[in-house]
Design a protein around this motif. Structure first.
Motif, PDB file in Angstrom:
ATOM      1  N   MET A   1       0.846  -1.168   0.000  1.00  0.00           N
ATOM      2  CA  MET A   1       0.000   0.000   0.000  1.00  0.00           C
ATOM      3  C   MET A   1       0.900   1.242   0.000  1.00  0.00           C
ATOM      4  O   MET A   1       1.830   1.324   0.793  1.00  0.00           O
ATOM      5  N   LYS A   3       2.336   4.930   0.763  1.00  0.00           N
ATOM      6  CA  LYS A   3       2.208   5.874   1.876  1.00  0.00           C
ATOM      7  C   LYS A   3       2.823   7.233   1.557  1.00  0.00           C
ATOM      8  O   LYS A   3       2.599   8.193   2.274  1.00  0.00           O
ATOM      9  N   THR A  20       6.134   2.639   0.252  1.00  0.00           N
ATOM     10  CA  THR A  20       5.044   1.785   0.701  1.00  0.00           C
ATOM     11  C   THR A  20       5.056   1.630   2.224  1.00  0.00           C
ATOM     12  O   THR A  20       6.089   1.859   2.864  1.00  0.00           O
ATOM     13  N   ASP A  22       5.081  -0.985   3.936  1.00  0.00           N
ATOM     14  CA  ASP A  22       5.948  -2.056   4.413  1.00  0.00           C
ATOM     15  C   ASP A  22       7.435  -1.756   4.189  1.00  0.00           C
ATOM     16  O   ASP A  22       8.282  -2.628   4.338  1.00  0.00           O
ATOM     17  N   ALA A  54      -3.454   2.021  -5.702  1.00  0.00           N
ATOM     18  CA  ALA A  54      -4.165   1.669  -4.473  1.00  0.00           C
ATOM     19  C   ALA A  54      -5.490   0.983  -4.795  1.00  0.00           C
ATOM     20  O   ALA A  54      -5.865  -0.001  -4.148  1.00  0.00           O
ATOM     21  N   HIS A  55      -6.177   1.491  -5.796  1.00  0.00           N
ATOM     22  CA  HIS A  55      -7.456   0.900  -6.185  1.00  0.00           C
ATOM     23  C   HIS A  55      -7.268  -0.489  -6.795  1.00  0.00           C
ATOM     24  O   HIS A  55      -7.918  -1.457  -6.401  1.00  0.00           O
ATOM     25  N   ASP A  56      -6.353  -0.589  -7.761  1.00  0.00           N
ATOM     26  CA  ASP A  56      -6.179  -1.834  -8.501  1.00  0.00           C
ATOM     27  C   ASP A  56      -5.576  -2.966  -7.661  1.00  0.00           C
ATOM     28  O   ASP A  56      -5.975  -4.120  -7.797  1.00  0.00           O
ATOM     29  N   PHE A  57      -4.620  -2.638  -6.802  1.00  0.00           N
ATOM     30  CA  PHE A  57      -3.912  -3.680  -6.057  1.00  0.00           C
ATOM     31  C   PHE A  57      -4.423  -3.890  -4.631  1.00  0.00           C
ATOM     32  O   PHE A  57      -4.186  -4.944  -4.042  1.00  0.00           O
ATOM     33  N   HIS A  58      -5.080  -2.879  -4.064  1.00  0.00           N
ATOM     34  CA  HIS A  58      -5.508  -2.984  -2.664  1.00  0.00           C
ATOM     35  C   HIS A  58      -6.997  -2.728  -2.475  1.00  0.00           C
ATOM     36  O   HIS A  58      -7.481  -2.743  -1.341  1.00  0.00           O
ATOM     37  N   GLU A  59      -7.706  -2.443  -3.569  1.00  0.00           N
ATOM     38  CA  GLU A  59      -9.126  -2.118  -3.508  1.00  0.00           C
ATOM     39  C   GLU A  59      -9.409  -1.051  -2.450  1.00  0.00           C
ATOM     40  O   GLU A  59     -10.364  -1.128  -1.685  1.00  0.00           O
ATOM     41  N   ALA A  60      -8.542  -0.055  -2.422  1.00  0.00           N
ATOM     42  CA  ALA A  60      -8.651   1.028  -1.445  1.00  0.00           C
ATOM     43  C   ALA A  60      -8.702   2.372  -2.162  1.00  0.00           C
ATOM     44  O   ALA A  60      -8.105   2.548  -3.222  1.00  0.00           O
ATOM     45  N   VAL A  81      -5.352   6.611   3.438  1.00  0.00           N
ATOM     46  CA  VAL A  81      -6.592   5.944   3.055  1.00  0.00           C
ATOM     47  C   VAL A  81      -7.727   6.948   3.221  1.00  0.00           C
ATOM     48  O   VAL A  81      -7.837   7.616   4.244  1.00  0.00           O
TER      49      VAL A  81
END
Length: 90
Positions: A1, A3, A20, A22, A54-60, A81
């Motif tokens: 995600m 940041k 990110t 992580d 964020a949308h494509d990989f984390h649905e956020a 977010v």
């Protein structure tokens, strides 16, 4: 995600690093932005790229907030977010 974003204007084009949560980093060039593009255009393109990731990989859904520039030709942004919209159905 994601940041954060670091955006740099270079003679070869606009470079970005996406930080990110992580501790990772994804670097590259904004290929769809001309070398002589206005910084606002480059910031908008970088923000759109991160929102898409964020949308494509984390649905956020995320918000990108650009910090005031500290150095010429360099910009940073915070990625957070987005608040969930209120439930329209009650």
């Amino acid at each position: 995600m994601p940041k954060g974003i670091l955006l740099l204007a270079t003679p070869e084009g606009w470079r970005h690093s996406v930080l990110t949560v992580d501790g990772g980093m994804h670097c590259g060039r904004l290929t769809d932005v001309p070398v002589n593009a206005d910084p606002a255009e480059a910031r908008a393109a970088a923000a759109a790229m991160v929102v898409g990731f964020a949308h494509d990989f984390h649905e956020a859904r995320v918000d990108v907030t650009w910090d005031p520039p500290r150095e010429p030709e360099s910009w940073t942004a915070q990625v957070t977010v987005a608040a969930s919209p209120p439930n329209a159905f009650g």
